[in-house]
Structures are given as structure tokens and as C-alpha cells.
Design a protein around this motif. Sequence first.
Motif, PDB file in Angstrom:
ATOM      1  N   ASN A 362       1.027  -1.254   0.050  1.00 50.15           N
ATOM      2  CA  ASN A 362      -0.450   0.498   0.017  1.00 50.15           C
ATOM      3  C   ASN A 362       0.781   1.194   0.162  1.00 50.15           C
ATOM      4  O   ASN A 362       1.007   2.150   0.901  1.00 50.15           O
ATOM      5  CB  ASN A 362      -1.430   0.089   1.089  1.00 50.15           C
ATOM      6  N   GLY A 363       2.139   1.239  -0.995  1.00 53.78           N
ATOM      7  CA  GLY A 363       3.113   2.201  -0.930  1.00 53.78           C
ATOM      8  C   GLY A 363       3.850   3.123  -0.063  1.00 53.78           C
ATOM      9  O   GLY A 363       4.505   3.349  -0.150  1.00 53.78           O
ATOM     10  N   ARG A 364       3.704   1.680   1.230  1.00 52.11           N
ATOM     11  CA  ARG A 364       4.815   2.185   2.791  1.00 52.11           C
ATOM     12  C   ARG A 364       5.895   1.004   2.326  1.00 52.11           C
ATOM     13  O   ARG A 364       5.627   0.177   1.906  1.00 52.11           O
ATOM     14  CB  ARG A 364       3.980   1.876   3.389  1.00 52.11           C
ATOM     15  N   SER A 383       8.192   2.805   8.793  1.00 44.70           N
ATOM     16  CA  SER A 383       7.933   4.432   8.959  1.00 44.70           C
ATOM     17  C   SER A 383       8.070   4.991   6.865  1.00 44.70           C
ATOM     18  O   SER A 383       7.987   6.243   7.540  1.00 44.70           O
ATOM     19  CB  SER A 383       8.333   5.030  10.173  1.00 44.70           C
ATOM     20  N   LEU A 384       8.220   4.014   6.715  1.00 48.63           N
ATOM     21  CA  LEU A 384       9.352   4.691   4.865  1.00 48.63           C
ATOM     22  C   LEU A 384       7.749   4.722   3.975  1.00 48.63           C
ATOM     23  O   LEU A 384       7.555   3.939   4.257  1.00 48.63           O
ATOM     24  CB  LEU A 384      10.209   4.025   4.231  1.00 48.63           C
ATOM     25  N   THR A 385       7.934   5.328   3.186  1.00 50.60           N
ATOM     26  CA  THR A 385       6.979   5.457   2.070  1.00 50.60           C
ATOM     27  C   THR A 385       7.769   5.514   0.542  1.00 50.60           C
ATOM     28  O   THR A 385       9.385   5.552   0.353  1.00 50.60           O
ATOM     29  CB  THR A 385       6.138   7.088   1.997  1.00 50.60           C
ATOM     30  N   VAL A 386       7.343   4.675  -0.210  1.00 49.68           N
ATOM     31  CA  VAL A 386       7.850   4.051  -1.809  1.00 49.68           C
ATOM     32  C   VAL A 386       8.261   5.478  -2.753  1.00 49.68           C
ATOM     33  O   VAL A 386       9.204   5.145  -3.052  1.00 49.68           O
ATOM     34  CB  VAL A 386       7.013   3.003  -2.539  1.00 49.68           C
ATOM     35  N   ASP A 387       7.204   6.543  -1.651  1.00 52.51           N
ATOM     36  CA  ASP A 387       7.730   7.693  -2.787  1.00 52.51           C
ATOM     37  C   ASP A 387       9.063   8.593  -2.841  1.00 52.51           C
ATOM     38  O   ASP A 387      10.180   8.786  -1.317  1.00 52.51           O
ATOM     39  CB  ASP A 387       7.467   8.933  -2.392  1.00 52.51           C
ATOM     40  N   GLY A 388       9.705   8.762  -4.236  1.00 52.39           N
ATOM     41  CA  GLY A 388      11.302   9.121  -3.514  1.00 52.39           C
ATOM     42  C   GLY A 388      12.237   8.188  -3.559  1.00 52.39           C
ATOM     43  O   GLY A 388      13.298   8.271  -3.893  1.00 52.39           O
ATOM     44  N   LEU A 389      11.429   6.581  -3.448  1.00 55.17           N
ATOM     45  CA  LEU A 389      12.486   5.617  -4.155  1.00 55.17           C
ATOM     46  C   LEU A 389      12.863   5.592  -5.021  1.00 55.17           C
ATOM     47  O   LEU A 389      12.146   5.591  -6.124  1.00 55.17           O
ATOM     48  CB  LEU A 389      12.448   4.322  -2.842  1.00 55.17           C
TER      49      LEU A 389
END
Length: 731
Positions: A362-364, A383-389
Motif C-alpha cells: 500500500n505504498g509503504r 515508517s518509510l513510503t515508496v515515494d522517492g525510492l
Amino acid sequence: MSEVGRRFRAVLPAVGLLTLATAGVLGISTLLGFAPAPPVWRIVLTLVAAALPGVAATDQVRAALTDWRGATAAESGAHRRPRRGAPPAQRRPDLERTGEHADTGVFTGRTRRVPTTDDLWGGEGAVATAPPRVEDPPSAGPPPRPRPPRPSWVRLAVTVLSAVALAVLLWVPQVPVSGVVRAVAQFFSGYGAYALPVLPLLLAWPLPRLHREPWPWQLPLVPLVDRRLWTGEELRTLAVATLIFVRERVLTRSTGIVLAALGLLHLVRGNPDLLDGGTSRAGGIVGLLLAEPLRLVLASGGAIALLGGVLAGAAAVVAASVGRAWGTVTGYAVLAVALAVPLGAVGAGHWLGFEYYLRTENGRVVVVAGLSPDHRQAVHDTSLTVDGLSPSLVALFDKGLPVADNADGDRIAKALARPAESAAASFVGDQFELRAGECFDWIGGSSQLRYVAPCNGAHVGEVTFVGHLPFTVDPGKAAVEIASRAVCEQSYGDYLGVPFGQSFLPLEQPLLPAGLDGDGWQPRPVIACWLGSVGPWPLKGTKTVAALQQKVSWGAAGGCKIEVPDALRVTAEQPNARCVAPGPEQKLSVPGGGFAMDLEFAAIGKAAGGAKIGAGCFDGANLANGYSFEVAADGIIEIYKHVGDQHVKLGASAKPKNAGPPTTASTPLQVTCKPTVDGGVELTAFSTGSRKATAVDKNAPITALSPRLVLSNAATAGVVMTTMIFSATRV
């Protein structure tokens, strides 16, 4: 007492034992978090399902209760007198002569004798045709405790040898066939395979049982021996005998404890799948076949409660039989062990023995505890999101990166997402040492020797990052390579100024310590990331997106050819062709991105006068959409918007002053395309001869762009665009 009352009283002990045990296990499992509490209707269904085995085990539980009362009476020295005043209709003279009692069956309505302790322990009263007993004189002491017959030496030898053989095969990995035997045992019983050597010891001293007819083993052989199918009566006989045998083994013997434990192990370990091998680390295929039907009907909580109730009921019956023979203290001890060992092992299996994987959900980024990469028992958020990876890091997490536990997963995920926090001073290779920001050259050949070189001179590459991989144990060669690539991608933007995936400049293969994939593993190894040189200048902080010397495929479209000798040559091999470089192979497209391009080019060919050449900002997903800055034969710069087959001219410059067209001389051109604050796209082009063209597109502007070279051919093929300078940066 009425007939209904007698029947109810007969089944009450067994039904009460199973339902109370089931309710207790349901409450405990819910409090411990083994499974969510099922809805009310499923709780009621679970208790009803628990009552049915209680009805089936009525005789066995009543005999066990008689056992326990007899053991208590023997230890206290008290005799239990038979009840007086029974209705005359229920007395049978033939049974009164032998001191036995009769009762009416719960469902059949037939009158039968009540099981006594003699039935279990082989007393003379166990035979229905025993002669009349002589009234025993009053005993001065406690009644003697019946002892089960001592097992034969052959039985003891067979059970001990079986236990030793299983222990050697399952517990000693040095045995040649141990791996095969363990794999087979785990396929059927999962982690229960490690307890198999103990099970034969439970058969060393047989427990007493009620008298029953032996199982008709001849009936299954009827088609082979008599060459005919079974008759209806034979099938009924076989079915009844099998149900009686299963009832005794499952509800009143250690077999029931073992089977219930395997089913519970399957449920508390997250109902693993058979295909991915997860059942071998739970209750095996036996646990799967026992637990899954119950889970589908009663939900996980109800299935756990029912199997726990069956386990508790079987343990109570076994403990009562042992208590009759060796005393109530021994019986209590056996009951405690029969409950604590399997239930404790099952409870530990809910939290221990899992593999942990870094995954995306779910984007995390999460740590998933499971029995295989596709199995989920518990999920921990990092506590990390996929955005920016970076793409490689997301792919690594999608595949599942093994970690030690939740804390280790947190540490590794954050280290890979923020590699700057794990930077190292230098990378030490074979007779060379490199630091971040240094440029280097190399000798080549088998030595692969690299040495530091000035960035404003000829060099092979430029080091962008030197740091540690976060692994303390070897995760395998493939994981090291992918993680190294992911670290380099994550640090790409910190060095170049443009995130990875928004530039044509490719990352080179990371430098790894020698022998890392063999015996030379070292915790937190140091790696070095680098970019190939695109000219005699450093790349740090330049935000370079494209360059003439970039090491990527220029991928010409149909009707076009692209060559990269000393300069970039784009040839239109067909009439009316529009050539874009890089071509459709490069899908780079930056939503909301702005670019500044600096290029110098010339046109060659007989039909060059009818061609237009220049640069453009196009959507990498569809190069038919975008903007172009094209220099015509007369030197005028024209700005076009392209949407599919539609080409709209947005603006143009004046004719050049004191500057030749690209057909007679090389033409320098600087262009920019960038989004505006009001949602439009601003387009600007400059060149020598005081040429300037500007336009702002606010009519459905194209905002996902990337820098490209453009050659628009005339009606004649063979026009060549020669580009001597080309670079693009983000603005």
C-alpha cells in the motif's frame, strides 16, 4: 428420573468437558491475539460443534470419570456405594447378580451395560458372562489399585528402537539420508516432525481401553481377494468400525493430542499455503487437511477453539486412565504435561520461527513475518513510503529482501533509503583508493587498475558515492548486487542534482570489494558508485540530464538512423520523416520538468535545404507529443507544438543577421522549456544573429517532457543532421 433426564445425564460429562474446554481456548486465543474473535453466530456454531464429539465420546469420558473417582477412593480409603432406589423398570436381574448396571443409549434407545473400571483394566467383570460373584467381606483397608499389565519385552524393544531410529534420522544432519527423511516428515507433519522420535515412547506402556470389536481389516481386501465389490452391509460395517476406531483414537488417546496440535500449528502460523512450502514450517499437510475445513466454516478463532477443546478432552481422558493406575498425583502431572507441552509449543509457534522480509505494501515499506516470501503472518511498518525510492530499491523490496527481524528490517530499510547516513571515507580496491567526487582513469586489461585523474582532463569515470551496505550477514550475491545498485541510485540525485530516473546519464556497475560473494564476506562492506565521463569536466551538482557522450542507446525510430562516431549523426532515410534522438527506446519523461539545452549542429545532403533541424522537449512515453525548436533553411527559428499528427506553429524568430543557415555553417542554439506558475509551458530559443523565439502554451499544455534532438526531413531522403555539441540540464 425420566428417560430424557437419564440420557441428558449420560452425555453431560463429555459434552461439558468439550464445550468448556473449547470456550476456554477461544477466550485465551483471542486475548493472546492468535486470531480475531469470530462473530457471535460462529461462536455458537463452534460450541455446538464441540458438543458433537462430546456426545460421541460419552462412554469413554464416563469410564475415565469412573477411573478418576476410583483412584480418589483408593487413595482416601473410601468405597463408593452404588446408588439405591433406582426405578424397578431399570433393574435387570441378570446384571444385578454380577454387580453391574444398565443404562439406555442416548440415540439408539437400547439398554446396555454401563462401562466400569473392570472394562478398562481387564478385571473379571469385563466379561459379560462372568459367573455370579460371591459377596466380598468388608475390607479393612483401601481398595487395591488396579495395575495395567506390564508390556512385553518385544513391545518395549520395538518402541525404543523406533524412537532411536527416528531421532538419528531427524535430529542428526550428518546422516546421509537425514535431509530426505526430514523433508518427507516435514511435508506431512511440518515442525511436528522434530517431535516424531518421542511418539513411539508413548506406545511403550499401552493405556486401557473399552472393549470393542477389532477393526475389520479383511473388508478393504474384498475386491482383491473375492474379486467383487462390497455389499451395502459390508460398507456399513466398515464405516461404523472405522468411526468407532477414529472416535477412540482422536478423542481419548494421545493420537488426538498430536493431530490437534498439528492443526493448531497450521492455524496459529497464519494458514500457510502448500504450494510455496509454508506448510512444512507449520503443521504439514496433515495440519492443513485438519484445520482448513474447520477454518472455512468456523473462522480461524473458532477452529483454534475447537481443536484446543479436542486436545484438552483427550488429555483429560489419558490423565484419568494414568491416574487410576499410578495415582492422582501422577494423573495430574500427566494432564499438565499433555496440555502444557503441545499448547506451549503451538503458542510459541505464533511468534517464533518466522522469516522476515522487507516488502512494499500500500505504498509503504514494511517488514513482513512469514513462512515464505509470499506468506504474511504479521506486518511491521518501517515508517518509510515508496515515494522517492529508486526503481531498483522498489524492485528489491517488491521481491522481498530477507532480514533478521523487525528491528533489523527498520535499520536496513532506512540505510538503503538514506545512503548518505552510511557514507564511508574511501573505497579501497586492488592497489588503488577512491573517494567520492574524484575522477579516475584505468589501465585496463586483466589488472583493472584504476588511478585518480583530474576531472577537467581525460578520465573514464567519476565517483559519486562511497558508503557501507547495511548487511551484517551475507544476504547472497544477488541481494548484494541489487542492493548496491539501489544505493547508487538513491545517492545519484544527491551528487548530480537530478534524481535517478530523470536523466539519460546511466550509472555504471558499482565497485564491490574483492571476494565478497565467496569466503571474503565482511559485515557492512564498502562499495563505490560512479558515472561514466561525458567530457572533460566534473558532473557534481551540474543537473546534467543529457550529453552527447552519454552511454545509452540513442534508439532511432523507423526511417531514421543514428550514429555516434566523433559527432552524433542523425540520418533521415525516408522522405517526410521526423527523427527524434534519443528515440522511442528511451522512455524518459519528467512530469513538470523544465530543461535547458545547448547544442551546435549542421545539415548535410542535397536536400538539406528543405529540412528543419534543432531540438525539442517531448513526452518520452509518446514522442508524437511535445514541443520542437526547428531552424529552417533560411535560419529562422520556429516553435511547434505536436499532438499526434497535429503540428501547430506557436512562434518564430526574425531572420538571422550576419549568420548563415545550418546548410552552410554550423548553428549554435540554446533553448529552454519549463512550466509556468499558472500551469502553462514557457518555450524560448536563442541563436546567433540576434535570433530569439518565445511562446507560452496554455492550451492543454504538455507537461511531461524530456530533451531530444529533432530532424524534420523534406520530400527527399538522405538528409544528415550532424551534432557537434549537445547537453541538457534541469531548470
